[in-house]
Design an enzyme around this catalytic site. Structure first.
Site, PDB file in Angstrom:
ATOM      1  N   GLU A 211       0.825  -1.212   0.000  1.00 32.04           N
ATOM      2  CA  GLU A 211       0.000   0.000   0.000  1.00 32.04           C
ATOM      3  C   GLU A 211       0.861   1.265   0.000  1.00 32.04           C
ATOM      4  OE1 GLU A 211      -2.436   0.324   3.512  1.00 32.04           O
ATOM      5  OE2 GLU A 211      -3.708   1.867   2.603  1.00 32.04           O
TER       6      GLU A 211
ATOM      7  N   HIS B 150      -5.052   8.252   0.785  1.00 34.28           N
ATOM      8  CA  HIS B 150      -3.659   8.559   0.447  1.00 34.28           C
ATOM      9  C   HIS B 150      -3.569   9.083  -0.991  1.00 34.28           C
ATOM     10  CE1 HIS B 150      -2.458   6.743   4.175  1.00 34.28           C
ATOM     11  NE2 HIS B 150      -2.860   5.534   3.820  1.00 34.28           N
TER      12      HIS B 150
ATOM     13  N   ARG C 220     -10.767  11.208   5.202  1.00 35.50           N
ATOM     14  CA  ARG C 220     -10.673   9.909   5.885  1.00 35.50           C
ATOM     15  C   ARG C 220     -11.965   9.527   6.608  1.00 35.50           C
ATOM     16  NH1 ARG C 220      -4.949   7.219   7.840  1.00 35.50           N
ATOM     17  NH2 ARG C 220      -5.209   5.690   6.214  1.00 35.50           N
TER      18      ARG C 220
ATOM     19  N   GLU D 122     -12.060   1.471   4.907  1.00 34.79           N
ATOM     20  CA  GLU D 122     -11.084   1.794   5.948  1.00 34.79           C
ATOM     21  C   GLU D 122     -11.201   3.299   6.162  1.00 34.79           C
ATOM     22  OE1 GLU D 122      -6.575   0.558   6.612  1.00 34.79           O
ATOM     23  OE2 GLU D 122      -6.773   2.478   5.579  1.00 34.79           O
TER      24      GLU D 122
HETATM   25  C1  LER Z   1      -2.389   3.615   7.042  1.00 37.45           C
HETATM   26  O1  LER Z   1      -2.553   4.962   6.821  1.00 37.45           O
HETATM   27  C2  LER Z   1      -3.285   2.833   6.180  1.00 37.45           C
HETATM   28  O2  LER Z   1      -3.883   3.318   5.257  1.00 37.45           O
HETATM   29  C3  LER Z   1      -3.419   1.407   6.494  1.00 37.45           C
HETATM   30  O3  LER Z   1      -4.187   0.767   5.538  1.00 37.45           O
HETATM   31  C4  LER Z   1      -2.041   0.771   6.575  1.00 37.45           C
HETATM   32  O4  LER Z   1      -1.878  -0.010   7.668  1.00 37.45           O
HETATM   33 MN    MN Z   2      -5.225   2.142   3.976  1.00 34.08          MN
END
Ligand code: LER
Ligand code: MN
Length: 273
Positions: free
Chosen positions: A154, A190, A219, A248
């Site tokens: 990732e 990200h 987020r 997530e």
């Molecule tokens: C951390 O920012 C993240 O996106 C997770 O998926 C990685 O452990």
């Molecule tokens: Mn992530």
């Protein structure tokens, strides 16, 4: 057809982090299934600390798949990572990941390497860090494959690593070193910070796109920020992406609402049942 997943963290030290559900695996699996998720993604304290029978029961009782297991607790709890200057730390990081892969493999789930990729430390060159990471991924990719898992790497935003930030960084690392058994996990949070264009970067990853963390620009769960999901969905459709979109995200305003909000977005955009 995409598959939906939602994250569950079992790591108290990660509190405040971007996981929808926390603790209590059976209860959270039941909630995920009731909402209509296909799978859960678990962030465990370590491989050996996972109760395989409890996972098996929770999945079976609720008709869920295990999408993936994270390895970030190796960094959060033990400060291990794969590009550390000290070979003993690199070795411990690799062992930690292999132990997670061994459990993931039993459930046909993927193993995620996010923060365990490490960073270019002061006194180290980027080439050196990338060499350590490529060497580790080659070994860990083979290990994951033989355990019945597969590795997902990732790229993270610049405030978390200076190593892999964009899809192209991951593509170059995997293709440039002919690494097998490893694909990319692209996290929309990200990507919003690092990519010029999220849909273009997804398309660039193409067949190397192995998993997506589905979240909004801030987020929070999808729909609470300013990501253009129509263009993201169009890119995934063009790719015939059939992997997981895994929620997530921060549990905003709370875990249950965050999960419900995400499944609502899946229904709207993917006609998810
Ligand atoms: C951390 O920012 C993240 O996106 C997770 O998926 C990685 O452990
Ligand atoms: Mn992530």
């Amino acid at each position: 057809m995409i598959k939906s997943a939602v994250t569950i963290s079992l790591v108290p030290e990660a509190k405040g982090g971007p996981f929808v559900y926390w603790d209590n695996l059976p209860e959270n699996c039941a909630k995920a299934a009731r909402l209509g998720f296909d799978a859960v993604e678990i962030f465990p304290p370590s491989g050996p600390e996972l109760d395989r029978r409890a996972i098996e029961a929770a999945l079976k009782q609720n008709g869920l798949q295990l999408a993936a297991l994270g390895t970030g607790a190796g960094w959060v709890k033990k400060k291990l990572h794969l590009t550390h200057a000290d070979p003993a730390i690199r070795r411990q990081a690799a062992e930690f990941i292999q132990e997670v892969s061994n459990v993931a493999g039993e459930f046909g789930a993927a193993t995620i390497i996010g923060s365990m990729q490490g960073r270019v430390d002061p006194g180290q060159s980027r080439d050196e860090a990338l060499k350590y990471l490529a060497e580790a991924l080659a070994v860990l990719g083979n290990h994951a494959t033989s355990a019945g898992s597969r590795l997902l790497v990732e790229p993270l935003n610049r405030y978390e690593t200076n190593l892999l930030n964009r899809a192209v960084d991951g593509i170059q690392l995997i293709r440039g070193n002919a690494i097998t058994g490893v694909t990319l996990l692209m996290d929309l949070f990200h990507m919003n910070i690092e990519e010029r264009s999220i849909p273009e970067a997804l398309k660039e990853a193409g067949p190397l796109l192995g998993h997506v963390h589905f979240v909004d620009s801030n987020r929070r769960p999808a729909g609470n920020g300013h990501l253009d999901y129509a263009s993201i969905i169009a890119a995934l459709t063009e790719l015939n992406y059939e992997g997981f979109l895994s929620a997530e995200a921060l549990p905003f305003p709370d875990s249950d609402s965050a999960a419900a909000q995400t499944i609502q977005m899946f229904r709207e955009f993917f006609h998810h049942v």
